[in-house]
Design an enzyme around this catalytic site. Structure first.
Site, PDB file in Angstrom:
ATOM      1  N   ARG A  38       1.131  -1.208  -0.380  1.00  0.00           N
ATOM      2  CA  ARG A  38      -0.204   0.335   0.338  1.00  0.00           C
ATOM      3  C   ARG A  38       0.862   1.455   0.077  1.00  0.00           C
ATOM      4  NH1 ARG A  38      -5.087   0.440   3.785  1.00  0.00           N
ATOM      5  NH2 ARG A  38      -3.533   0.392   5.832  1.00  0.00           N
ATOM      6  N   ALA A  98       0.168   4.010   2.461  1.00  0.00           N
ATOM      7  CA  ALA A  98      -0.446   4.276   3.879  1.00  0.00           C
ATOM      8  C   ALA A  98       0.168   4.424   4.879  1.00  0.00           C
ATOM      9  CB  ALA A  98      -1.311   2.355   3.937  1.00  0.00           C
ATOM     10  N   LEU A 138       5.999  -0.866   9.073  1.00  0.00           N
ATOM     11  CA  LEU A 138       6.338  -1.444  10.651  1.00  0.00           C
ATOM     12  C   LEU A 138       6.540  -2.505  10.691  1.00  0.00           C
ATOM     13  CD1 LEU A 138       2.336   0.040  11.889  1.00  0.00           C
ATOM     14  CD2 LEU A 138       4.924   1.351  11.901  1.00  0.00           C
ATOM     15  N   GLY A 147       2.761   8.769   7.792  1.00  0.00           N
ATOM     16  CA  GLY A 147       3.815   9.619   6.737  1.00  0.00           C
ATOM     17  C   GLY A 147       3.488   9.587   5.845  1.00  0.00           C
ATOM     18  N   GLU A 163      -0.928   7.073  14.742  1.00  0.00           N
ATOM     19  CA  GLU A 163       0.627   7.275  15.456  1.00  0.00           C
ATOM     20  C   GLU A 163       0.161   7.611  16.714  1.00  0.00           C
ATOM     21  OE1 GLU A 163       2.521   9.132  11.895  1.00  0.00           O
ATOM     22  OE2 GLU A 163       0.179   9.581  12.470  1.00  0.00           O
ATOM     23  N   GLU A 174       1.637  12.879   6.246  1.00  0.00           N
ATOM     24  CA  GLU A 174       3.202  14.097   6.550  1.00  0.00           C
ATOM     25  C   GLU A 174       3.792  13.948   4.497  1.00  0.00           C
ATOM     26  OE1 GLU A 174       5.204  13.652  10.025  1.00  0.00           O
ATOM     27  OE2 GLU A 174       5.299  11.295   9.335  1.00  0.00           O
TER      28      GLU A 174
END
Length: 261
Positions: free
Chosen positions: A29, A65, A69, A112, A135, A115
């Site tokens: 993603r 996305a 992680l 992110g 977050e 961002e």
């Protein structure tokens, strides 16, 4: 052989004046890993000199996305600081680079990804777009410049709410609060962003540069300092040969007049 590069660059236009920059981690993603951050930085540092505007898009159903992680590493405070500053350096190239950047948003614009989108100069979203900053609910904090850029779009209170509660904004509400300037039907974000980039690429380069570099700094200055900076930038812009020729064309009746769309 499968392409493992996280970003693809394509040049469009008769003079190759528009760069189409596409995130290519479709299976993830378009989640951001270190390789993608570094590739962004390098690409914006090395854009061809013909480019006058850029479109930033994501391959597949999602723009981005957020942080990947699965590649999140255990870091001490110092390592975490340097990792965040790596993001800052890359997104600084997007916001304060050589050309305006139009983001084509669809699907997830999360963490992110938001961002990254906030570092662009214009954002076009389609009806599938949704925005979130998870977050806060994951025990971490934004580290890619979001705490500086996103409140300037939607205000500190709204960003606080998104991080405290995990609130998700849909495409319509996102456009209403300022996360996007344009909202288009599903599947049309890229074409709209490309059309805007083609239009932006026709502007005088020095004017585009002033809008990217001077305007946000003027917004941070006191009134007196901002007005003085504006005067300096106006004088520099109007002295450029291209500005003089455009003004002459307008005064001679050869340039199009402003009309309602």
């Amino acid at each position: 052989m499968k392409n493992t590069h996280p970003i693809h660059l394509e040049l469009r236009g008769e003079q190759q004046e528009v760069a189409v920059i596409r995130l290519t981690r479709k299976a993830k993603r378009n989640a951001i890993n270190d390789a993608l951050v570094l590739a962004l930085r390098t690409l914006f540092d090395e854009l061809p000199t013909t480019v006058r505007a850029a479109v930033l898009d994501g391959e597949g159903e999602h723009f981005c996305a957020g942080l990947d992680l699965s590649e999140l590493k255990e870091r001490d405070a110092g390592q975490g600081l340097h990792h965040s500053r790596m993001w800052h350096a890359a997104l600084e190239r997007v916001q304060f680079g050589t050309v305006p950047v139009i983001a084509a948003l669809h699907g997830a614009v999360v963490g992110g990804g938001l961002e990254l989108a906030s570092a662009c100069h214009i954002r076009v979203a389609d009806d599938t777009t949704f925005y979130a900053l998870p977050e806060g609910t994951r025990g971490i904090f934004v580290g890619g410049g979001g705490s500086v850029r996103i409140p300037k779009l939607i205000g500190t209170a709204r960003m606080t709410d998104m991080m405290l509660t995990g609130r998700v904004y849909n495409a319509q509400d996102g456009e209403r609060i300022g996360l996007a300037q344009y909202l288009v039907p599903q599947g049309q974000a890229f074409e709209k962003a490309l059309a805007l980039a083609v239009r932006v690429a026709q502007n005088a380069p020095l004017t585009n540069y002033a809008l990217m570099h001077a305007l946000p700094r003027i917004a941070e200055q006191t009134t007196d300092q901002g007005l003085f900076t504006e005067s300096l930038m106006a004088a520099i812009a109007q002295s450029a040969p291209e500005a003089k020729s455009r003004m002459s064309a307008f005064l001679d009746g050869k340039a199009a007049k402003v009309k309602p769309t």
